[in-house]
Scaffold this motif. Sequence first.
Motif, PDB file in Angstrom:
ATOM      1  N   GLY A 213       3.850   1.554  14.224  1.00 26.11           N
ATOM      2  CA  GLY A 213       5.141   2.139  13.886  1.00 26.11           C
ATOM      3  C   GLY A 213       5.069   2.940  12.602  1.00 26.11           C
ATOM      4  O   GLY A 213       5.523   4.091  12.534  1.00 26.11           O
ATOM      5  N   LEU A 214       4.430   2.353  11.594  1.00 27.96           N
ATOM      6  CA  LEU A 214       4.342   3.039  10.305  1.00 27.96           C
ATOM      7  C   LEU A 214       3.514   4.314  10.434  1.00 27.96           C
ATOM      8  O   LEU A 214       3.866   5.367   9.884  1.00 27.96           O
ATOM      9  CB  LEU A 214       3.728   2.108   9.260  1.00 27.96           C
ATOM     10  CG  LEU A 214       3.651   2.667   7.840  1.00 27.96           C
ATOM     11  CD1 LEU A 214       5.038   2.956   7.317  1.00 27.96           C
ATOM     12  CD2 LEU A 214       2.931   1.695   6.912  1.00 27.96           C
ATOM     13  N   ALA A 215       2.421   4.220  11.205  1.00 32.04           N
ATOM     14  CA  ALA A 215       1.571   5.394  11.387  1.00 32.04           C
ATOM     15  C   ALA A 215       2.356   6.500  12.075  1.00 32.04           C
ATOM     16  O   ALA A 215       2.249   7.682  11.705  1.00 32.04           O
ATOM     17  CB  ALA A 215       0.338   5.022  12.208  1.00 32.04           C
ATOM     18  N   LEU A 216       3.168   6.125  13.072  1.00 32.03           N
ATOM     19  CA  LEU A 216       3.961   7.137  13.778  1.00 32.03           C
ATOM     20  C   LEU A 216       4.958   7.777  12.822  1.00 32.03           C
ATOM     21  O   LEU A 216       5.103   9.006  12.802  1.00 32.03           O
ATOM     22  CB  LEU A 216       4.698   6.503  14.964  1.00 32.03           C
ATOM     23  CG  LEU A 216       3.829   6.250  16.199  1.00 32.03           C
ATOM     24  CD1 LEU A 216       4.646   5.559  17.284  1.00 32.03           C
ATOM     25  CD2 LEU A 216       3.261   7.552  16.724  1.00 32.03           C
ATOM     26  N   VAL A 217       5.627   6.930  12.025  1.00 35.70           N
ATOM     27  CA  VAL A 217       6.604   7.482  11.079  1.00 35.70           C
ATOM     28  C   VAL A 217       5.917   8.458  10.126  1.00 35.70           C
ATOM     29  O   VAL A 217       6.405   9.551   9.850  1.00 35.70           O
ATOM     30  CB  VAL A 217       7.292   6.352  10.286  1.00 35.70           C
ATOM     31  CG1 VAL A 217       8.069   6.909   9.105  1.00 35.70           C
ATOM     32  CG2 VAL A 217       8.212   5.564  11.198  1.00 35.70           C
ATOM     33  N   LEU A 218       4.738   8.065   9.637  1.00 33.45           N
ATOM     34  CA  LEU A 218       4.069   8.895   8.638  1.00 33.45           C
ATOM     35  C   LEU A 218       3.537  10.199   9.219  1.00 33.45           C
ATOM     36  O   LEU A 218       3.502  11.220   8.541  1.00 33.45           O
ATOM     37  CB  LEU A 218       2.914   8.115   7.990  1.00 33.45           C
ATOM     38  CG  LEU A 218       3.302   7.043   6.981  1.00 33.45           C
ATOM     39  CD1 LEU A 218       2.078   6.382   6.414  1.00 33.45           C
ATOM     40  CD2 LEU A 218       4.133   7.637   5.850  1.00 33.45           C
ATOM     41  N   THR A 219       3.085  10.166  10.476  1.00 34.66           N
ATOM     42  CA  THR A 219       2.448  11.375  11.003  1.00 34.66           C
ATOM     43  C   THR A 219       3.403  12.242  11.800  1.00 34.66           C
ATOM     44  O   THR A 219       3.217  13.452  11.875  1.00 34.66           O
ATOM     45  CB  THR A 219       1.245  11.010  11.898  1.00 34.66           C
ATOM     46  OG1 THR A 219       1.666  10.033  12.849  1.00 34.66           O
ATOM     47  CG2 THR A 219       0.095  10.470  11.073  1.00 34.66           C
ATOM     48  N   LYS A 220       4.430  11.640  12.430  1.00 36.56           N
ATOM     49  CA  LYS A 220       5.219  12.428  13.382  1.00 36.56           C
ATOM     50  C   LYS A 220       6.581  12.858  12.854  1.00 36.56           C
ATOM     51  O   LYS A 220       7.182  13.771  13.401  1.00 36.56           O
ATOM     52  CB  LYS A 220       5.431  11.633  14.689  1.00 36.56           C
ATOM     53  CG  LYS A 220       4.156  11.186  15.374  1.00 36.56           C
ATOM     54  CD  LYS A 220       3.440  12.341  16.056  1.00 36.56           C
ATOM     55  CE  LYS A 220       2.161  11.842  16.731  1.00 36.56           C
ATOM     56  NZ  LYS A 220       1.115  12.887  16.758  1.00 36.56           N
TER      57      LYS A 220
ATOM     58  N   GLN B 118      -3.615   5.899   2.347  1.00 38.79           N
ATOM     59  CA  GLN B 118      -3.878   5.990   3.785  1.00 38.79           C
ATOM     60  C   GLN B 118      -3.813   4.610   4.400  1.00 38.79           C
ATOM     61  O   GLN B 118      -4.350   3.649   3.857  1.00 38.79           O
ATOM     62  CB  GLN B 118      -5.271   6.581   4.026  1.00 38.79           C
ATOM     63  CG  GLN B 118      -5.328   8.046   3.631  1.00 38.79           C
ATOM     64  CD  GLN B 118      -6.625   8.675   4.045  1.00 38.79           C
ATOM     65  OE1 GLN B 118      -7.171   8.347   5.082  1.00 38.79           O
ATOM     66  NE2 GLN B 118      -7.115   9.582   3.237  1.00 38.79           N
ATOM     67  N   ILE B 119      -3.176   4.541   5.584  1.00 39.54           N
ATOM     68  CA  ILE B 119      -3.000   3.226   6.208  1.00 39.54           C
ATOM     69  C   ILE B 119      -4.325   2.662   6.675  1.00 39.54           C
ATOM     70  O   ILE B 119      -4.562   1.473   6.619  1.00 39.54           O
ATOM     71  CB  ILE B 119      -2.061   3.315   7.411  1.00 39.54           C
ATOM     72  CG1 ILE B 119      -0.742   3.933   7.013  1.00 39.54           C
ATOM     73  CG2 ILE B 119      -1.802   1.940   7.974  1.00 39.54           C
ATOM     74  CD1 ILE B 119       0.184   3.999   8.190  1.00 39.54           C
ATOM     75  N   LYS B 120      -5.241   3.547   7.137  1.00 43.47           N
ATOM     76  CA  LYS B 120      -6.433   2.992   7.781  1.00 43.47           C
ATOM     77  C   LYS B 120      -7.267   2.193   6.791  1.00 43.47           C
ATOM     78  O   LYS B 120      -7.875   1.191   7.171  1.00 43.47           O
ATOM     79  CB  LYS B 120      -7.265   4.099   8.450  1.00 43.47           C
ATOM     80  CG  LYS B 120      -7.761   5.180   7.544  1.00 43.47           C
ATOM     81  CD  LYS B 120      -8.529   6.235   8.358  1.00 43.47           C
ATOM     82  CE  LYS B 120      -8.878   7.414   7.470  1.00 43.47           C
ATOM     83  NZ  LYS B 120      -9.482   8.526   8.191  1.00 43.47           N
ATOM     84  N   GLY B 121      -7.249   2.598   5.527  1.00 41.27           N
ATOM     85  CA  GLY B 121      -7.963   1.812   4.524  1.00 41.27           C
ATOM     86  C   GLY B 121      -7.406   0.406   4.427  1.00 41.27           C
ATOM     87  O   GLY B 121      -8.146  -0.575   4.397  1.00 41.27           O
ATOM     88  N   THR B 122      -6.061   0.308   4.417  1.00 43.26           N
ATOM     89  CA  THR B 122      -5.422  -1.005   4.328  1.00 43.26           C
ATOM     90  C   THR B 122      -5.775  -1.854   5.544  1.00 43.26           C
ATOM     91  O   THR B 122      -6.052  -3.050   5.427  1.00 43.26           O
ATOM     92  CB  THR B 122      -3.899  -0.824   4.236  1.00 43.26           C
ATOM     93  OG1 THR B 122      -3.630   0.180   3.270  1.00 43.26           O
ATOM     94  CG2 THR B 122      -3.224  -2.103   3.843  1.00 43.26           C
TER      95      THR B 122
ATOM     96  N   ALA C 212       0.835  -1.189   0.000  1.00 46.68           N
ATOM     97  CA  ALA C 212       0.000   0.000   0.000  1.00 46.68           C
ATOM     98  C   ALA C 212       0.873   1.243   0.000  1.00 46.68           C
ATOM     99  O   ALA C 212       0.566   2.245  -0.640  1.00 46.68           O
ATOM    100  CB  ALA C 212      -0.931  -0.009   1.207  1.00 46.68           C
ATOM    101  N   LEU C 213       1.974   1.148   0.721  1.00 47.60           N
ATOM    102  CA  LEU C 213       2.875   2.293   0.818  1.00 47.60           C
ATOM    103  C   LEU C 213       3.524   2.591  -0.536  1.00 47.60           C
ATOM    104  O   LEU C 213       3.467   3.723  -1.040  1.00 47.60           O
ATOM    105  CB  LEU C 213       3.940   1.989   1.871  1.00 47.60           C
ATOM    106  CG  LEU C 213       4.769   3.160   2.361  1.00 47.60           C
ATOM    107  CD1 LEU C 213       3.890   4.159   3.077  1.00 47.60           C
ATOM    108  CD2 LEU C 213       5.856   2.660   3.304  1.00 47.60           C
TER     109      LEU C 213
END
Lengths: 344, 294
Positions: free
Chosen positions: B157-164, B239-243, B26-27
């Motif tokens: 982890g991925l969400a943190l990397v993407l948002t922070k 977007q990660i949440k879709g995945t 997805a990424l």
Amino acid sequence: MRRELGALIGFAVGALALLVLAPALLSDFRLSLLGKFVCYAIVAVGIGLAWGRGGMLTLGQGVFFGLGAYVMAMHLKLADAGPSGVPDFMKLYGSGEVPGWWEPFRSPVVTVIGVIAIPSLVALGLGAAVFRRRVRGAYFAILSQALAAAFAILLVGQHATIGGTNGLNGFRSFFGFALYDPVNKRMLFYIAASTLLVVLAIAWQLYRSRFGELLMAVRDQEERVRFLGYDPANIKIVAYVVAAAMAGVAGALFVPIVGIISPASVGVVPSIAFLIGVAIGGRSTLFGPAVGAIVVAWAQTTLSESFPSFWIYFQGALFLLVVAFLPSGLSTVASLRRRTREAT
Amino acid sequence: MDAVLGQLFAGLSLGSVLLLAALGLALTFGQMGVINMAHGEFMMAGAYTAYVAQNVIADAGVALILAIPLGFVVGGVMGVVLEATLIRRMYLRPLDTLLVTWGVALILQQVARDVFGAPNVDVRAPSWLSGSVDLGITQVPAARLFILGLAVVAVTGLALVLTKTALGRRIRAVVQNRDLAETAGVSTRATDRLTFFIGSGLAGIAGVALTLLGSTGPTLGSNYIVDAFLVVVAGGVGQIKGTVIAAFGLGLLQAGIEYSTTASLAKVAVFALVVVFLQARPQGIFSVRTRSLA
């Protein structure tokens, strides 16, 4: 005018090679092998239409190939079993009764219609669902691949009714002609080769027509075609359905020539393998896909006999190099030569 | 009741495997629009990393824990090499990338066959993962629970990397509008390469996880790649949440339908449902809104 002449010469050369030279020069075994490659070439012409001209990367032609093949195989099995007889494998694994959905294929007429109609209807269903909603490009490629995966899994799961992993095999006759007779095997080759020429003629006429122009326009600039007032979805659906029908016919011819159809020849991997010949021959040319498919299948048979692991490396490298660096296939080389000749 | 709970957990477990397999896809697909068919082979490389780690380190537990970061690096490096040599040249031809990476996948499978042999190899699960865990209401296999946990950690982890992080901000900028990001001074080249490293690394982790569920063979990845792509298509890109929703949704659906019919019919049903679902939402569950026509 020159292009017309080129196509006509191409047809003449093809007819000479397939209908005169090959039967005269090749042994029965090699001829039957070539017949199998001709079936792949018929699929390739369809892929050239959908992918080369229409830009639809279809990774699931194995499904349509398989549908045509299984319809034919079911008829051959039923015909071998005799009127109201039960195919041998069903007695072995199943309930010993012929399932209701097999019955229509006792009739040769229904079978011949089904070989074309069933793949077309499946393609129409998926195409209508996908293209109308403007799902395209990579999304379409993935969905068509998932279809191939689902189809193969479905077949593997149905051991008692459709042969499971073993598939359907051991056919004895083809519409009344005994398959062990070499004369009838030669006849099958002639049928396959003539079908290839007919399919090529259909593709040629489609490419020359207004529809062919529109199809290429949709491939290159779909939105612009929409703004001109055409519906790109309809154009794509027609091309996709024709490609599916071609694959179905190829499958139906494959069954009596090769003598077996199993999930291994319809799943994800064989579906992608259909593409390589098309890519090498030149995906948007008329004869390229068919020639490419035959050459690649021939190379595979020769090379994998002696070096099985080398063939896989070779196949991978072919995909990689041809698609990455020769996007129009080996026909690019020819057009480059023509361009340099015209320049000088 | 127990059977339903068991099936529910089976669905969650399948969903977590799908999620691990699809997250990296997805990424990379979301950012670059390229379909990497060799993603499954990066998973296979991760799985063999776990196998090699176990042959070097005697303790199965230590080997597994070490294999996770190692698998990430192995997958990531393979991804970067692929990106730098081939994919970089083909950004304008996304469909052709699919075929090129398929060729790479074929070659990698054959390499695995020549190096490790065609028969499957087995990775021993450490003792603390071989039993089952009593959750009070039902018993679940520890290995599957571990994978579920691993998927949660990977997503977080991925969400943190993407948002922070600054890198995440750059990635999101490139996903939303590549040209504008370039104009604003984001090096899209460097961002692409890092995204590919992370995405392929996640495939490596997924491969390590898969060794806990079955034996490892050269075609390990290709068994999952179609399902993983289906998750990406259903979930929508960018977007990660879709995945996440799509992975667990498909996992639960598959397990649920399997419960009432058979595994093979469930696969077909799930595919049909995805096509029907795309009728309603052609761009997947979530998508980044843009004004582009394509």
